[in-house]
Structure formats: structure tokens, C-alpha cells
Design a protein around this motif. Structure first.
Motif, PDB file in Angstrom:
ATOM      1  N   ALA A   1      63.882  26.986  -1.766  1.00 11.32           N
ATOM      2  CA  ALA A   1      63.125  26.912  -0.518  1.00 11.32           C
ATOM      3  C   ALA A   1      64.008  26.232   0.521  1.00 11.32           C
ATOM      4  N   ASP A   2      64.489  27.022   1.461  1.00 13.27           N
ATOM      5  CA  ASP A   2      65.414  26.502   2.469  1.00 13.27           C
ATOM      6  C   ASP A   2      64.623  26.051   3.691  1.00 13.27           C
ATOM      7  N   GLU A   3      64.400  24.775   3.804  1.00 13.89           N
ATOM      8  CA  GLU A   3      63.614  24.192   4.884  1.00 13.89           C
ATOM      9  C   GLU A   3      62.324  24.984   5.125  1.00 13.89           C
ATOM     10  N   PRO A   4      61.481  25.063   4.108  1.00  7.75           N
ATOM     11  CA  PRO A   4      60.317  25.951   4.198  1.00  7.75           C
ATOM     12  C   PRO A   4      59.287  25.482   5.211  1.00  7.75           C
TER      13      PRO A   4
ATOM     14  N   LYS B   1      74.067  23.214   3.354  1.00  7.55           N
ATOM     15  CA  LYS B   1      72.939  23.361   2.429  1.00  7.55           C
ATOM     16  C   LYS B   1      72.576  24.834   2.234  1.00  7.55           C
ATOM     17  N   SER B   2      72.391  25.541   3.355  1.00  2.11           N
ATOM     18  CA  SER B   2      71.993  26.947   3.247  1.00  2.11           C
ATOM     19  C   SER B   2      73.095  27.788   2.628  1.00  2.11           C
ATOM     20  N   VAL B   3      74.322  27.544   3.053  1.00  2.00           N
ATOM     21  CA  VAL B   3      75.436  28.342   2.529  1.00  2.00           C
ATOM     22  C   VAL B   3      75.506  28.210   1.014  1.00  2.00           C
TER      23      VAL B   3
HETATM   24 MG   LIG Z   1      70.217  25.807   6.793  1.00  2.00          MG
END
Ligand SMILES: [Mg+2]
Ligand SMILES: Nc1ncnc2c1ncn2[C@@H]1O[C@H](COP(=O)(O)OP(=O)(O)OP(=O)(O)O)[C@@H](O)[C@H]1O
Lengths: 348, 356
Positions: free
Chosen positions: A187-190, A56-58
Motif C-alpha cells: 500500500a503506497d501511501e494509501p 519508497k515507491s521505486v
Molecule cells: Mg511515492
């Protein structure tokens, strides 16, 4: 594979096509993202769910050009306002980052520089894109800090990050992301690092901003409840691939992929209390040795002959939205209702 | 802030006192041979030894000796030192006590004053005077070397962190390994041999110390070699430390934030990365400098700079208690003082320290 779903609210703002991000490492190639396509529209909250390590983040960092291209093999296209972000130079990306495409991260405690005042860090973010006096920039910062709900912003701009609570830091990060009215907020796991009440406030804030400025929001989480709350569209990721992508209600009410079933069965639903919670058996695969065929097949109770050697296409098999599972639409409907029945029966 | 500094300065004084007391105890408990014997001439009679012992104050108990030291330290030895030596003259005249025949006898000793550090057993001169002469030499040595190692070490560290796993990184870390493993005495001698024997620089480079006030150019040229030799080891350490810190810092989340803001990479590195990675180096720098005040022994010896490190070793070898104590006072003070400076600078650099 480009047009993944019909667009109810106009043209896509961001369109990812067949994205691949592979990291060559001494142990082998880590296929963090492997053939991913999706698009995000204005005014939409696009939720990405998946277990830890599903890429997800990548995915998002690649779109922003924050993956070191020297250590990664990046293929595919990321169209944003008519340009392929993957083809832009670093200088061109710098002009877009923080201005048109903004991102906030998981751990607000680590995301602000501990040695500079919060206000100065935001002022820097203003001035890098706008030719503005320090004073005017500071006004803009104060205005935004107030907008995201920092009390007494005129005084708090002089504070250092450690003088802020976690929730306030995330608010400050959101303010930073909004300084230039971006088109897309990632928003990455905000809220993962925050406690529950603060979580709700932050999500509400993001939601309000999205409505107010009509921006696109990509919300990454591994909390399905968060997605159910705020997202209009959901993409379920597994081992760097999309397993299922559809409107929120469709995915929650008529999920098509056994992995999504597993995810849904492992979280409590608000409505039904005594329900059985079943975790998905097994662990996510190593991204160096992704199982052939469907990456989920070793953990899938419904696997059959093609699953272990044919990679399922990502397409609509008649279920209403695209997914990547060899089962027929018919079988999917049947299996899901059986599982639902089993689950609720235990509850009663 | 002011209060804090004052409290720390008082603390510094206490530290200095404790360290000197330890020096006295060690000297008292484990006397490195009786110094009086050496001053009592070729055929020391027991009476003569006893007399010298009395003169040096070694016949007294430890508390008495230490109290005497403290009195001198706080009140100065300006009036005391001629008094110490006046009886010697009478001994000399009455009993033909030639061994203590030094200039200090009749005229009084120059260099006495505050803070009093007494007379060297060895040279019969005021330790204070000796230290006043030697301190600028050592400070010159440290100052130049510190500038070199800081600039060279940090630059090399930054370059190799940014060019990680390239040929530049390898070269830089090869240099660091060399710098860390090469013994200073060997390096110093090789440098001397190359530059003053093999190459015709002998006039300008040379050894020894030229006073800055007399000849600034000579001061500089005579110090270049010792600076470089002393700096090499530290430059190597600092390069490794900077590299490691910067690599760690560049992986921090706030660096990703800085990039996500759209800052150019150069700004990300030099404003956000270096700021965080150099802060711990400040601490190390302060203490390294302080410890060199009495610790640049080999460099001072190889290049014949009559500095404090040199003096410390000489006086330890000849069991010269006042001289040793004098150096100890300076080093302890330097360490405590630099500690204070480091803490203040650190609080300035890292707001998290300031507020907690
Ligand atoms: Mg991540
Ligand atoms: N620079 C890199 N080099 C090698 N592997 C990497 C690199 N960056 C990420 N990965 C790998 O890519 C995979 C996907 O990581 P990613 O951070 O996108 O997961 P995620 O879905 O965001 O998980 P989480 O929910 O824990 O944040 C992980 O297995 C990770 O180890």
C-alpha cells in the motif's frame, strides 16, 4: 547483509537483498534506491517511512516489475516464495502481479480508468488470473466490494469511478487487490489523498484484512503517526537507503539514527500536547549527487570525522536493531536522551 | 437523449441562419463589384443594368433580400423559380435582351425544390441542383481521405509512441513533419506528374470524377490520388496527436493499475491506453471532416473534381451570392451536424461527460 533481523513469525515472505535502482538521465544517474535490504513476513505490517523522494515507491514498483527495465539499472535480489522476482520474465511477472503480489496506490482519484465501470475493471482483474465466467467473476467482485465496505455493491458495480468518493475508490482499489487473496499487499501511501476520518477507516480496513487473511502488508507513508498506529516493523529510508530498521516500539522508543530523531521530533505525539516541534533543517539531497559518506551528514547536528567520507554499514551496533550511523551505541543513547530531555523541558 | 438531440437540431438550424445572414450582410455591405454589370452585356446601358439588378433581386434592401432567401429556404423554390424567369423572357423578346439567353427562360429551371436556394447569377441554373450534383463528389473525396488518414495517422502515432526514441519513431515523426509542411497543391501536382505522366497509369488514375453508380472501379481509381494527397496532411497531424496523447496516457496512474493487475502489456496498451487517448481525437475528427465539406479547395482544383470547395471559390470570385450562400448553408449545416455527432459520440465514449 541478507538476514536483517530475527523472524518472530516464521520465514520471510518477501526478502529484498541489496537492491539498487539507478535511473540514467541526461543530468546524471539518479540513485533512487541504493543498497536496500529488508524482509517482510506473513501477518506483518511492514512500514516504510521517509521524506518525499527517498525511494519508497521505486522500491515497491521494482519488486512488482513495474519499473521499465530499459530506463533503469536494477541490481540485487527480491526473493518471493523462493524465486528472485528480478530474474523473472515479463510474462512470469504478469502471473504474479495482482495475484500473489498486489499493490494499491496513493491517488485513488487517478488510479481507476475513468472510462470503464468500476465493476468491469474488477471483473477484468478476476478473469485475467482465473478462468471464470463473467457472471461468477461479477459475483466475486460484488462479494469483495461488500467486504471492503462499499454500500449496495450490487448496484455500485455499474458505476463509473467518478461516481465514487475518494474513500470509496480506495476501497474499490483494495477490493481489486484482494480479489485473488494475495500473499503480500503493498500500500503506497494509501491514505495521503483522503481526509482524516476516511484515512482512519482505510487503515483499519487494511489492518483487518491483514489479520483475517494473514498476509504481509508493506505500508508506505511519510506519516509517522500512521506507522505508529499499524506497523509492527519500521524501516526509515533516506536517499534510497535504509537508515534504521526495527520493531515499531524499539524504533519509536529507542531510535538509533539522528535522522529518525529528526523525524520523531517533527511530529506531535498524542500524549504530550505542548511539545516543541522541530523540523529537520535543510533539504533532502539530490539523488544525482548524493553526499559521500553518510547521505544525511550535511543535515546532521552530530556528525563527526568519518561521516563525510565513509559510508556507514547497515548493521546492529549494539542498539538492538540495525541502523546506518557511525555513532557508537553509547553515544546514541546519550544523545537521544539529551534531545528528549530538551524537548520535554520546553513542553513543561 | 431524444430531447437533447432535438434541442441541438433546432440550435443547428439557428446557427445556419445566423451564418447565412452574415453572408448576406457581408455581401450587402461590401459588394464585390456589381454582378449585374457583368450580365448586362458588352455595352451595358444604365437601364439594362437596372433591369438585371431587378431580376437578380439586388435592387431590394438587405432585409427584403434576406426575407426572400428565407422564404425560399423554408418553402422551397419549386413554384418560384419559373416565375422568376418568366419576366426575363418578355424582357428578352421585347427589348432584345440577349445576355440572359439561357435554357432556363422558357422551360423553367430544373432542380428547383426544397430547400430552395435560388438561382446562380452565373450559370442561371438552380443552386440547389448544382449542390446536389457536387455534394457526392466532395463527400466521396472526404470519406476516402478520412478513412486513410484515420487508419494511417493513428497507426503511425501508436507505433511511434510505443517505439519511442527508436528509429521507427524518428521515421514516423519525419513523415509527420513532411506531411505537415508539404503544401497540398505541390503534393497534388507532383503526384499527378509521377503517376499520370511518368508512369503509365494515366488511363486509370487520371483526374476528374467518375460517378460511383456508373463505374465503381473508375470512381475508386480516380479518387486514389486525391484521397492520398488530401489525407497526408491530416494523417501527419493525427499521427502526432495520437503519439502525444498515448505517451501522456501511458504515464497515467490507471495504466499502472492495469499493469499491477497483471494484464499483458498488449491489453494495457490497446484496451486501457488507446481508449483514453483516442477519445479527444474523435472531436477533432468530426470537425475536420465537417470543415472539408467546403474546404477541400486545393485538392478539388488540382484533381479537377467539381466539388463544393471548388464551387465556393468560383462563386466567391464571380460574386455569385446565391451560389455562395448555398455552399455556406451546406458547410454550416455540416459543421453544426458533426458537432452534434461528436458530442453524442463523446458522451458515449467518456462517461464523465455523460453524467455531468
Ligand atoms: Mg511515492
Ligand atoms: N523513471 C524515473 N526516471 C528518473 N528518476 C526517477 C524515475 N522514477 C523515480 N525517479 C526518482 O527516484 C526518486 C525516488 O522516487 P520515489 O517515487 O520512490 O520517492 P518516494 O519516496 O515514493 O516519494 P513520495 O513520498 O513523494 O512518493 C525520486 O527522486 C524520483 O525523481
Amino acid at each position: 547483509m541478507s538476514q536483517v533481523h530475527a523472524s518472530p513469525r516464521g520465514e520471510p515472505l518477501l526478502e529484498v537483498r541489496d537492491l539498487r535502482v539507478h535511473f540514467p538521465t541526461p543530468d546524471g544517474v539518479v540513485k533512487a534506491v541504493d543498497g536496500l535490504s529488508f524482509s517482510v513476513r506473513r501477518g506483518e505490517t511492514f512500514g516504510i517511512v521517509g521524506e518525499s523522494g527517498s525511494g519508497k515507491s521505486v522500491t515497491c514498483l521494482t519488486a512488482l516489475g513495474l519499473i521499465n527495465r530499459k530506463s533503469a539499472l536494477v541490481e540485487g535480489e527480491v526473493f518471493f516464495k523462493g524465486r528472485d522476482l528480478l530474474k523473472l520474465s515479463n510474462e512470469e511477472l504478469q502471473k504474479i502481479r495482482g495475484k500473489e503480489l498486489a499493490m494499491i496506490f496513493q491517488d485513488p482519484f487517478a488510479c481507476l480508468h475513468p472510462m470503464y465501470r468500476v465493476g468491469d475493471q474488477l471483473v477484468e482483474a478476476v478473469q485475467i488470473h482465473d478462468d471464470m465466467s463473467r457472471k461468477a467473476a461479477r459475483e466475486r467482485v460484488v462479494e469483495l466490494l461488500a467486504a471492503v465496505g462499499i454500500p449496495r455493491p450490487r448496484e455500485r458495480v455499474r458505476d463509473y469511478p467518478h461516481q465514487y468518493s475518494g474513500g470509496m475508490r480506495q476501497r474499490a482499489m483494495i477490493a481489486m487487490a484482494l480479489l485473488h487473496n494475495p500473499d503480500i499487499l503493498i500500500a503506497d501511501e494509501p491514505t495521503t489523498a483522503l481526509d482524516v476520518t476516511v484515512q482512519a477507516q482505510i487503515l483499519e480496513l487494511i489492518e483487518r484484512i491483514k489479520e483475517e487473511f494473514q498476509i504481509g502488508v508493506i505500508l508506505i507513508t511519510h506519516d509517522l503517526a500512521v506507522i505508529a498506529d499499524v506497523a509492527q516493523t519500521v524501516m526509515v529510508m533516506y536517499a534510497g537507503r535504509s537508515m534504521e530498521l526495527g520493531a515499531r516500539d524499539a524504533v519509536f522508543d529507542k531510535p538509533l539514527h539522528p535522522y529518525t530523531w529528526g523525524l520523531l521530533e517533527s511530529i506531535p505525539r498524542v500524549a504530550s500536547k505542548g511539545e516543541l516541534l522541530v523540523p529537520i533543517e535543510g533539504a533532502p539531497p539530490s539523488l544525482i549527487n548524493v553526499p559521500p559518506g553518510c547521505p544525511f551528514h550535511p543535515r546532521c547536528p552530530h556528525r563527526f570525522s568519518p561521516c563525510d567520507d565513509q559510508r556507514p554499514d547497515f548493521k546492529d551496533r549494539g542498539g538492538g536493531h540495525p541502523e546506518a550511523c557511525h555513532l557508537s551505541a553509547e553515544d546514541k543513547r546519550r544523545l537521544w536522551s539529551e534531545r528528549e530531555a530538551r524537548r520535554t523541558k520546553v513542553a513543561v | 437523449m431524444g430531447r437533447y438531440v432535438i434541442r441541438r437540431l433546432l440550435w443547428t438550424v439557428l446557427v445556419v441562419l445566423v451564418v447565412t445572414l452574415l453572408t448576406f450582410v457581408v455581401f450587402y455591405v461590401m459588394p464585390p463589384g456589381n454582378p449585374s454589370v457583368r450580365f448586362a452585356g458588352k455595352q451595358p446601358t444604365p437601364e439594362l443594368i437596372a433591369q438585371v439588378e431587378k431580376q437578380l433581386g439586388l435592387d431590394r434592401s438587405l432585409p427584403e433580400q434576406y426575407a426572400h432567401f428565407l422564404r425560399r429556404l423554408f418553402l422551397g423554390d419549386g413554384t418560384e423559380c419559373p416565375l422568376v424567369y418568366r419576366p426575363l423572357c418578355s424582357i428578352e423578346s421585347v427589348e432584345n435582351f440577349v445576355v440572359l439567353d439561357t435554357g432556363g427562360c422558357a422551360t423553367g429551371v430544373s432542380g428547383c425544390g426544397w430547400p430552395g436556394l435560388g438561382m446562380s447569377f452565373d450559370s442561371r441554373t438552380a443552386v440547389r441542383q448544382e449542390l446536389i450534383e457536387r455534394t457526392p463528389r466532395t463527400l466521396s473525396l472526404i470519406f476516402g481521405a478520412a478513412v486513410i488518414w484515420l487508419v494511417v495517422g493513428v497507426s503511425i502515432g501508436v507505433i511511434s509512441a510505443l517505439k519511442r526514441r527508436t528509429i521507427w519513431d524518428r521515421l514516423a515523426m519525419g513523415f509527420a513533419l513532411f506531411g505537415i509542411s508539404a503544401p497540398v497543391f505541390w503534393l497534388g501536382l507532383v503526384a499527378l506528374w509521377i503517376f499520370t505522366v511518368k508512369l503509365p497509369f494515366s488511363d486509370s488514375l487520371g483526374t476528374g470524377y467518375v460517378e460511383f453508380g456508373n463505374d465503381p472501379v473508375g470512381w475508386f481509381t480516380h479518387l486514389i490520388l486525391p484521397w492520398t494527397v488530401l489525407a497526408l496532411l491530416y494523417a501527419a497531424f493525427y499521427a502526432r496527436m495520437t503519439r502525444g496523447n498515448l505517451i501522456d496516457t501511458m504515464g497515467e496512474d490507471y495504466i499502472r493499475t492495469a499493469r499491477a493487475k497483471g494484464l499483458p502489456e498488449r491489453r494495457v496498451i490497446f484496451k486501457h491506453g488507446l481508449r483514453a487517448s483516442l477519445t479527444p481525437i474523435v472531436t477533432m475528427f468530426g470537425l475536420d471532416v465537417a470543415l472539408l465539406v467546403g474546404g477541400a479547395v486545393i485538392t478539388e482544383t488540382v484533381f479537377n473534381i467539381q466539388g463544393l470547395g471548388n464551387y465556393a471559390v468560383q462563386s466567391a470570385v464571380s460574386a455569385d451570392l446565391p451560389a455562395m450562400t448555398g455552399v455556406v448553408v451546406i458547410v454550416a449545416f455540416a459543421v453544426a451536424f458533426m458537432n452534434l455527432v461528436v458530442d453524442i459520440v463523446y458522451a458515449y465514449l467518456d462517461p464523465r461527460v455523460r453524467y455531468s
